[in-house]
Motif scaffolding. Sequence first.
Motif, short mmCIF file in Angstrom:
data_model
loop_
_atom_site.label_atom_id
_atom_site.label_comp_id
_atom_site.label_asym_id
_atom_site.label_seq_id
_atom_site.Cartn_x
_atom_site.Cartn_y
_atom_site.Cartn_z
N ILE A 27 -46.88 -9.51 -24.59
CA ILE A 27 -45.92 -9.13 -24.33
C ILE A 27 -46.14 -7.91 -23.16
O ILE A 27 -45.14 -7.96 -22.66
CB ILE A 27 -44.83 -7.98 -25.32
CG1 ILE A 27 -44.48 -9.01 -26.45
CG2 ILE A 27 -43.74 -7.43 -24.74
CD1 ILE A 27 -43.52 -8.38 -27.96
N SER A 28 -47.05 -7.02 -23.86
CA SER A 28 -47.53 -6.07 -23.18
C SER A 28 -47.87 -6.43 -21.49
O SER A 28 -47.52 -5.67 -21.13
CB SER A 28 -48.02 -4.64 -23.87
OG SER A 28 -49.52 -5.13 -24.12
N ASP A 29 -48.43 -7.77 -21.72
CA ASP A 29 -48.92 -8.15 -20.59
C ASP A 29 -47.83 -8.37 -19.41
O ASP A 29 -48.23 -8.33 -18.03
CB ASP A 29 -49.86 -9.44 -21.00
CG ASP A 29 -51.01 -8.88 -21.59
OD1 ASP A 29 -51.78 -7.24 -21.26
OD2 ASP A 29 -51.94 -9.93 -21.74
N ILE A 30 -46.87 -9.06 -19.99
CA ILE A 30 -46.07 -9.31 -19.23
C ILE A 30 -45.18 -8.16 -18.34
O ILE A 30 -44.80 -8.07 -17.56
CB ILE A 30 -44.37 -10.23 -20.06
CG1 ILE A 30 -45.75 -11.54 -20.34
CG2 ILE A 30 -43.31 -11.09 -19.76
CD1 ILE A 30 -44.96 -12.45 -21.81
N SER A 31 -45.08 -7.40 -19.52
CA SER A 31 -44.32 -6.49 -19.93
C SER A 31 -45.19 -5.48 -18.08
O SER A 31 -44.22 -5.23 -17.62
CB SER A 31 -44.47 -5.36 -20.21
OG SER A 31 -44.11 -3.72 -20.32
N ILE A 36 -41.27 -5.04 -16.49
CA ILE A 36 -39.94 -4.88 -17.65
C ILE A 36 -40.66 -4.11 -18.96
O ILE A 36 -41.54 -4.22 -19.25
CB ILE A 36 -40.15 -6.78 -18.52
CG1 ILE A 36 -39.90 -7.93 -16.95
CG2 ILE A 36 -38.19 -6.16 -18.67
CD1 ILE A 36 -40.11 -8.59 -17.40
N PRO A 37 -39.04 -3.35 -19.15
CA PRO A 37 -39.54 -2.39 -19.95
C PRO A 37 -39.93 -2.77 -21.81
O PRO A 37 -38.99 -3.64 -21.84
CB PRO A 37 -37.96 -2.24 -19.75
CG PRO A 37 -37.41 -1.77 -18.88
CD PRO A 37 -37.78 -2.84 -18.31
N LEU A 38 -40.68 -2.20 -22.41
CA LEU A 38 -41.30 -2.79 -23.50
C LEU A 38 -40.39 -3.49 -24.33
O LEU A 38 -40.46 -4.47 -24.28
CB LEU A 38 -42.37 -1.92 -23.85
CG LEU A 38 -43.44 -3.28 -24.48
CD1 LEU A 38 -44.61 -4.13 -23.98
CD2 LEU A 38 -43.87 -2.07 -25.17
#
Lengths: 138, 138
Positions: A27-31, A36-38
């Motif tokens: 998720i943190s990579d995508i964020s 995008i807010p984590l």
Amino acid sequence: MLSKKTRYAFRALSYLGENYGKGPILISDISKAKKIPLKFLENILNELKKADLLESKKGKGGGYSLKVSPKKINLATVIRVINGPIALLPCVSLNFYERCEDCDETYCGIRKVMTITRDATLKILEKKTLHDIIFASI
Amino acid sequence: MLSKKTRYAFRALSYLGENYGKGPILISDISKAKKIPLKFLENILNELKKADLLESKKGKGGGYSLKVSPKKINLATVIRVINGPIALLPCVSLNFYERCEDCDETYCGIRKVMTITRDATLKILEKKTLHDIIFASI
DNA sequence: TAATATCCTACCAATTTAGTAGGGGATATT
DNA sequence: AATATCCCCTACTAAATTGGTAGGATATTA
């Protein structure tokens, strides 16, 4: 208008589509990649998972990945999951139908036009896939 | 989705369309006939007037009437006045355009699809008029 | 000048949107 | 078995939007 949340969903799904087949993505990579807010993104991805578009893995080496190929995820599906109805009126929605009060559907002129509009919109959004938006620039 | 206000606008305009050429119609008549809260309707009609779709007359014998024939008022115009943008994203809106942050419009795949969708929608909504929805049942 | 009818400003409650906070539970590695 | 990692879940919140309401100002006609 699509909500900001829906736009985030498209961006996140694009990233997952670009990395399809490479195993779970954090998720943190995508964020980071898509700004995008984590915690908000966490929520979005979870909804997409519950809608069976994504699969997830917990713990180290975990993350999210597309459940099927980007060519098999159409935009109408994504919009319905995150944004809601595609039709302009509840009484012409296929997936979120609600009857109008004070309106005989058989003779309602607005309803007729909105049905035609819905069909025209769906014809596009159900045909276009994640793959199309990822590789649109080429 | 169109707001309730927009649906009220369509119903009110239909009533005015049905009575086109008969002189000013009272807000209270429209309110009763179409079951729209009076004060809310007042607001709606005033906005439609400011958008140059209606004309009004104060005092006894006053009321609202269509400024032009029902055949010359298309649904896209009405939606834009009361509901806002027709496009699904601000960055593809013709009348309410706003630039996206963090997105190169030239290469944005989502934008491309939403542009096609907007055009398909407008092709219908700009062609269909008040006259069409009033006489759709015949 | 009185009655009629639109116009204008301001307010309000409920819902939706766009997040944030913090801990729980599953999984893998050491 | 302990620990670090990472998704999952519940709850909360501020701000904006939606769907109205209240009351008086203003214009028109008789």
